[in-house]
Design a protein around this motif. Structure first.
Motif, PDB file in Angstrom:
ATOM      1  N   ALA A 108       0.846  -1.199   0.000  1.00 28.98           N
ATOM      2  CA  ALA A 108       0.000   0.000   0.000  1.00 28.98           C
ATOM      3  C   ALA A 108       0.886   1.254   0.000  1.00 28.98           C
ATOM      4  N   TRP A 109       1.989   1.198   0.749  1.00 33.88           N
ATOM      5  CA  TRP A 109       3.018   2.232   0.661  1.00 33.88           C
ATOM      6  C   TRP A 109       4.139   1.670  -0.175  1.00 33.88           C
ATOM      7  N   PRO A 110       4.524   2.193  -1.301  1.00 31.19           N
ATOM      8  CA  PRO A 110       4.109   3.474  -1.861  1.00 31.19           C
ATOM      9  C   PRO A 110       2.996   3.407  -2.918  1.00 31.19           C
ATOM     10  N   ASP A 111       2.675   2.209  -3.434  1.00 29.23           N
ATOM     11  CA  ASP A 111       1.856   2.158  -4.659  1.00 29.23           C
ATOM     12  C   ASP A 111       0.505   2.850  -4.522  1.00 29.23           C
ATOM     13  N   LEU A 112      -0.209   2.568  -3.417  1.00 28.46           N
ATOM     14  CA  LEU A 112      -1.544   3.143  -3.258  1.00 28.46           C
ATOM     15  C   LEU A 112      -1.478   4.558  -2.679  1.00 28.46           C
ATOM     16  N   VAL A 113      -0.641   4.711  -1.655  1.00 31.03           N
ATOM     17  CA  VAL A 113      -0.598   5.975  -0.919  1.00 31.03           C
ATOM     18  C   VAL A 113      -0.176   7.138  -1.820  1.00 31.03           C
ATOM     19  N   TYR A 114       0.764   6.872  -2.706  1.00 28.36           N
ATOM     20  CA  TYR A 114       1.229   7.960  -3.569  1.00 28.36           C
ATOM     21  C   TYR A 114       0.194   8.332  -4.628  1.00 28.36           C
ATOM     22  N   THR A 115      -0.514   7.329  -5.156  1.00 28.60           N
ATOM     23  CA  THR A 115      -1.587   7.629  -6.107  1.00 28.60           C
ATOM     24  C   THR A 115      -2.618   8.526  -5.444  1.00 28.60           C
ATOM     25  N   GLU A 116      -2.967   8.168  -4.210  1.00 27.98           N
ATOM     26  CA  GLU A 116      -3.959   8.973  -3.490  1.00 27.98           C
ATOM     27  C   GLU A 116      -3.458  10.393  -3.273  1.00 27.98           C
TER      28      GLU A 116
ATOM     29  N   ARG B 263       7.957   5.737  14.827  1.00 30.31           N
ATOM     30  CA  ARG B 263       8.283   4.469  15.481  1.00 30.31           C
ATOM     31  C   ARG B 263       9.059   3.536  14.581  1.00 30.31           C
ATOM     32  N   HIS B 264       9.323   3.977  13.349  1.00 24.93           N
ATOM     33  CA  HIS B 264      10.090   3.127  12.440  1.00 24.93           C
ATOM     34  C   HIS B 264      10.781   4.025  11.435  1.00 24.93           C
ATOM     35  N   GLY B 265      11.693   3.453  10.663  1.00 21.11           N
ATOM     36  CA  GLY B 265      12.413   4.233   9.667  1.00 21.11           C
ATOM     37  C   GLY B 265      11.567   4.493   8.441  1.00 21.11           C
ATOM     38  N   TYR B 266      12.175   5.155   7.447  1.00 16.47           N
ATOM     39  CA  TYR B 266      11.454   5.452   6.215  1.00 16.47           C
ATOM     40  C   TYR B 266      11.009   4.160   5.548  1.00 16.47           C
TER      41      TYR B 266
ATOM     42  N   ASP C 220      11.133   2.045   3.248  1.00 13.58           N
ATOM     43  CA  ASP C 220      11.732   1.500   2.044  1.00 13.58           C
ATOM     44  C   ASP C 220      12.171   0.049   2.232  1.00 13.58           C
ATOM     45  N   THR C 221      11.854  -0.502   3.404  1.00 13.87           N
ATOM     46  CA  THR C 221      12.054  -1.942   3.580  1.00 13.87           C
ATOM     47  C   THR C 221      10.699  -2.579   3.849  1.00 13.87           C
ATOM     48  N   ASP C 222      10.603  -3.878   3.614  1.00  9.82           N
ATOM     49  CA  ASP C 222       9.311  -4.550   3.804  1.00  9.82           C
ATOM     50  C   ASP C 222       8.776  -4.335   5.211  1.00  9.82           C
ATOM     51  N   ARG C 223       9.695  -4.457   6.208  1.00  8.26           N
ATOM     52  CA  ARG C 223       9.281  -4.321   7.596  1.00  8.26           C
ATOM     53  C   ARG C 223       8.682  -2.937   7.866  1.00  8.26           C
ATOM     54  N   ASN C 224       9.351  -1.911   7.367  1.00  7.04           N
ATOM     55  CA  ASN C 224       8.860  -0.556   7.602  1.00  7.04           C
ATOM     56  C   ASN C 224       7.593  -0.245   6.813  1.00  7.04           C
ATOM     57  N   ARG C 225       7.426  -0.896   5.662  1.00  6.07           N
ATOM     58  CA  ARG C 225       6.198  -0.680   4.876  1.00  6.07           C
ATOM     59  C   ARG C 225       4.990  -1.262   5.596  1.00  6.07           C
ATOM     60  N   VAL C 226       5.208  -2.348   6.329  1.00  8.38           N
ATOM     61  CA  VAL C 226       4.135  -2.877   7.164  1.00  8.38           C
ATOM     62  C   VAL C 226       3.869  -1.897   8.305  1.00  8.38           C
ATOM     63  N   LEU C 227       4.971  -1.463   8.959  1.00  7.92           N
ATOM     64  CA  LEU C 227       4.815  -0.640  10.154  1.00  7.92           C
ATOM     65  C   LEU C 227       4.157   0.709   9.846  1.00  7.92           C
TER      66      LEU C 227
ATOM     67  N   ILE D 182       1.922   1.493   7.717  1.00  6.15           N
ATOM     68  CA  ILE D 182       0.466   1.366   7.585  1.00  6.15           C
ATOM     69  C   ILE D 182      -0.161   1.022   8.937  1.00  6.15           C
ATOM     70  N   MET D 183       0.503   0.158   9.683  1.00  5.14           N
ATOM     71  CA  MET D 183      -0.088  -0.342  10.932  1.00  5.14           C
ATOM     72  C   MET D 183      -0.067   0.696  12.050  1.00  5.14           C
ATOM     73  N   SER D 184       0.924   1.591  12.025  1.00 12.71           N
ATOM     74  CA  SER D 184       1.098   2.450  13.194  1.00 12.71           C
ATOM     75  C   SER D 184       0.564   3.859  12.984  1.00 12.71           C
ATOM     76  N   ASN D 185      -0.071   4.117  11.814  1.00 17.11           N
ATOM     77  CA  ASN D 185      -0.604   5.445  11.565  1.00 17.11           C
ATOM     78  C   ASN D 185      -2.121   5.342  11.455  1.00 17.11           C
ATOM     79  N   VAL D 186      -2.808   6.159  12.250  1.00 13.08           N
ATOM     80  CA  VAL D 186      -4.257   5.979  12.355  1.00 13.08           C
ATOM     81  C   VAL D 186      -4.959   6.246  11.030  1.00 13.08           C
ATOM     82  N   LEU D 187      -4.456   7.202  10.222  1.00 14.44           N
ATOM     83  CA  LEU D 187      -5.097   7.474   8.942  1.00 14.44           C
ATOM     84  C   LEU D 187      -4.721   6.424   7.904  1.00 14.44           C
ATOM     85  N   LEU D 188      -3.427   6.089   7.878  1.00 17.30           N
ATOM     86  CA  LEU D 188      -2.982   5.126   6.865  1.00 17.30           C
ATOM     87  C   LEU D 188      -3.548   3.732   7.113  1.00 17.30           C
ATOM     88  N   HIS D 189      -3.883   3.442   8.383  1.00 17.93           N
ATOM     89  CA  HIS D 189      -4.318   2.067   8.643  1.00 17.93           C
ATOM     90  C   HIS D 189      -5.726   1.786   8.122  1.00 17.93           C
ATOM     91  N   LEU D 190      -6.345   2.813   7.487  1.00 16.99           N
ATOM     92  CA  LEU D 190      -7.559   2.524   6.714  1.00 16.99           C
ATOM     93  C   LEU D 190      -7.236   1.571   5.563  1.00 16.99           C
TER      94      LEU D 190
END
Lengths: 358, 261
Positions: free
Chosen positions: A115-123, B22-25, B27-34, B36-44
């Motif tokens: 979802a990050w970056p593919d979806l989030v950036y489109t949005e 709570r996590h780095g930028y 650009d790694t799989d782990r941070n891409r999960v985090l 989304i999971m740790s931001n109230v708006l993104l976790h939609l």
């Protein structure tokens, strides 16, 4: 030039305009070739030429430059773009499936992306684009503000907000209890009923036309012809006293239109049987009751033997009954239009004693 | 160079920084999960989405833009509420003030054009969902929620139309609400209303029918302005917000953005 403008004005008379829109609509929907990239641009050029050249006419200019009419311009273009975009993909998918290939969406529906970056950036980009356009629109076009409200001074014409002008246009053909209350209610109920009526499992999650001909054709008919076209008509072609004015015609408040419409009961008793109208409304309106009942029962029944034969066999009676009630209610609008244009029919059932006119 | 890296490192490890990030930028799989999971708006969003579903040509971004425009309307509307008083003495002059006195003011413009855009965006969203057959099982319920949100969008726009209290506003609302007098049984000019009477007393008349309830009077006046203001600023946004919560939650529960099965 004036002669040409007069011809165009005539082309936009409600009967001609709605008639041509309907014919054009079915030609568009049923021809596969139309949905090419070329025709997308042809459509845009035609629309732009029409609005651009018409804006040179002082009478049309007066209507189109009203700030609250700009959204209708956007709506007309958006309707064309989205229609093209969906039908183009539908036809492409249909062609793929004829060759035995899965729909285009299937190719990578199994793959998942972050979802990050593919979806989030489109949005983000979509938000920035639309937000930016809105800011520009707001800087260059002031929100309208007319004279202070005055209940004693009603403007002519008085118009509802633009998105309700299709409903206001219905008032020409039906009384307020139908056009303003029952039909809008049925639109909402009908939309909500769609997933429970449409039992066709095909076309779930991808664009297609062939697999959903009935559903798409009649949904589009309601959306394009009975909603978008009527909004256009109500905004640009209805002037003082809700009379028709061609796009290049001056809105003369003294324009008179003869009201020659008569009721079905008058047709039946006076014209055909040369008798006075019965004083009892129950007897007087018998032809109207019969016609209305016949419309809702016979037409539904005839369709089970013809157009909807296959569909009817796959549906339960209740489901088919609900589908028919909603479908025939929708078609009651174009039907009444035809009766009005060709037979000057005012009401099928007229019981003014109880405000019950159909 | 190494000093700069050290400063960076110590900032990134500081209590203040880690409390917010709570996590780095991502650009790694782990941070891409985090992220989304740790931001109230993104976790939609779900962490991963169907590739076919994120394409612009499939969704047209119409649902997301409807939500964005709702947020925009909320923010601009809130700012307008600072200046606007919903009484017939002040409403119109407050709008004039807003135009004449507030420097670089485009909040009313943003609010009005944003509202028109939102109506169109919601239609486009519904159109897209229909054309992709996305209302089909298991999404029937969410389609129904969506239809209600569409109606609420129109009602929001309709109630807001009255607030400038100019000729455009009052007559559009008069025309629109005149329909209510013809509501079957509930409007005083509706079919069947004449049947609802006890002896000589009619139960549904011009002073108590559904139109009277909507307008808070026999015609569009001070009562209507207050009613529409409360509906526009509080009641309908609350209901719509609740509806959106259900709508977004249901999208996730029904398997995210639709796609071929």
């Amino acid at each position: 030039m004036d002669l040409f403008k007069e011809q165009v004005n005539r082309l936009f008379e409600p009967a001609t305009f709605i008639g041509l829109s309907t014919v054009g609509f079915f030609m568009l929907v049923y021809s596969r070739r139309v949905w090419s990239t070329t025709s997308f641009w042809v459509g845009n050029v035609v629309l732009t030429l029409f609005f651009g050249l018409s804006a040179l006419d002082p009478n049309f200019n007066k209507v189109i430059t009203k700030p609250d009419n700009i959204p209708i311009l956007i709506m007309v273009y958006t309707a064309w773009w989205t229609l093209w975009l969906s039908m183009n993909q539908a036809i492409t998918n249909d062609q793929r499936m004829e060759l035995g290939l899965p729909p285009d969406e299937q190719e990578d529906s199994g793959k998942k992306v972050w979802a990050w970056p593919d979806l989030v950036y489109t949005e983000l980009l979509a938000m920035l684009l639309v937000g930016g356009l809105l800011v520009i629109w707001s800087i260059f076009l002031k929100a309208p503000l007319e004279e202070p409200a005055n209940i004693a001074d009603s403007p002519n014409p008085s118009k509802a907000p633009w998105y309700f002008l299709g409903l206001q246009e219905m008032l020409v053909y039906y009384d307020p209890w139908l056009a303003g209350v029952v039909f809008p209610g049925l639109i909402v109920v009908g939309l909500m009923a769609i997933p429970f009526i449409d039992f066709n499992p095909l076309g779930n999650g991808y664009f297609t036309f062939r697999a959903r001909k009935f559903a798409i054709t009649w949904f589009l008919f309601g959306y394009i012809v009975l909603w978008v076209v009527l909004i256009f008509l109500g905004t640009f072609l209805r002037g003082p006293n809700w009379n028709f004015y061609g796009p290049y015609e001056y809105w003369d408040p003294h324009k008179l239109e003869a009201l020659v419409n008569i009721n079905l009961s008058e047709y039946f008793w006076i014209k055909w049987f040369q008798q006075p109208l019965p004083s009892n409304w129950m007897i007087r309106e018998i032809p109207g009751f019969v016609a209305t009942l016949a419309y809702f029962s016979v037409v539904g029944f005839v369709l089970t033997k013809t157009y909807l034969k296959q569909m009817h066999q796959q549906m339960t009676t209740i489901r088919y009954g609900i589908l028919m009630t909603l479908f025939l209610s929708m078609m009651a609008l174009p039907l009444k239009m035809l009766l009005r244009w060709f037979f000057d029919l005012k009401y099928v059932i007229a019981i003014p004693e109880y405000f019950f006119n159909i | 160079m190494s000093r700069l890296a050290n400063v960076k490192k110590s900032i990134a490890r500081s209590q203040l920084w880690t409390a917010f990030f709570r996590h780095g930028y991502p650009d790694t799989d782990r941070n891409r999960v985090l992220v989304i999971m740790s931001n109230v708006l993104l976790h939609l969003h779900p962490v991963k989405v169907r590739k076919s579903g994120v394409k612009m040509k499939y969704t047209w971004c119409a649902g997301g833009l409807s939500f964005f425009l709702f947020l925009l309307e909320t923010i601009t509307g809130l700012l307008l509420m600072f200046y606007y008083r919903p009484t017939i003495e002040y409403a119109y002059v407050d709008i004039i003030d807003l135009r004449e006195q507030v420097p670089l003011g485009i909040m009313r413009e943003l609010h009005r054009w944003g509202a028109h855009a939102m109506v169109i965006a919601v239609w486009v969203h519904m159109f897209r969902v229909f054309m992709t057959g996305s209302y089909k099982p298991p999404r029937e319920f969410n389609w129904n929620v969506g239809v209600i949100l569409l109606v609420l969008t129109l009602l929001l726009s309709f109630t807001g139309y009255l607030l400038p209290w100019d000729q455009l506003a009052i007559w559009a609302i008069t025309v629109g609400s005149n329909m209510a007098r013809a509501t079957p049984f509930l409007g005083h000019e509706g079919p069947g209303a004449a049947l609802l009477r006890v002896g000589d007393v009619s139960l549904v008349h011009i002073g108590d029918d559904v139109r009277f309830a909507l307008l808070g009077g026999r015609f569009v006046g001070a009562g209507t302005l207050l009613r529409f203001y409360v509906l526009h600023c509080v009641a309908i946004p609350l209901i719509a917000g609740f509806g959106m919560a259900i709508h977004f939650w249901r999208v996730r529960k029904d398997g995210g953005i639709s796609g071929p099965l």
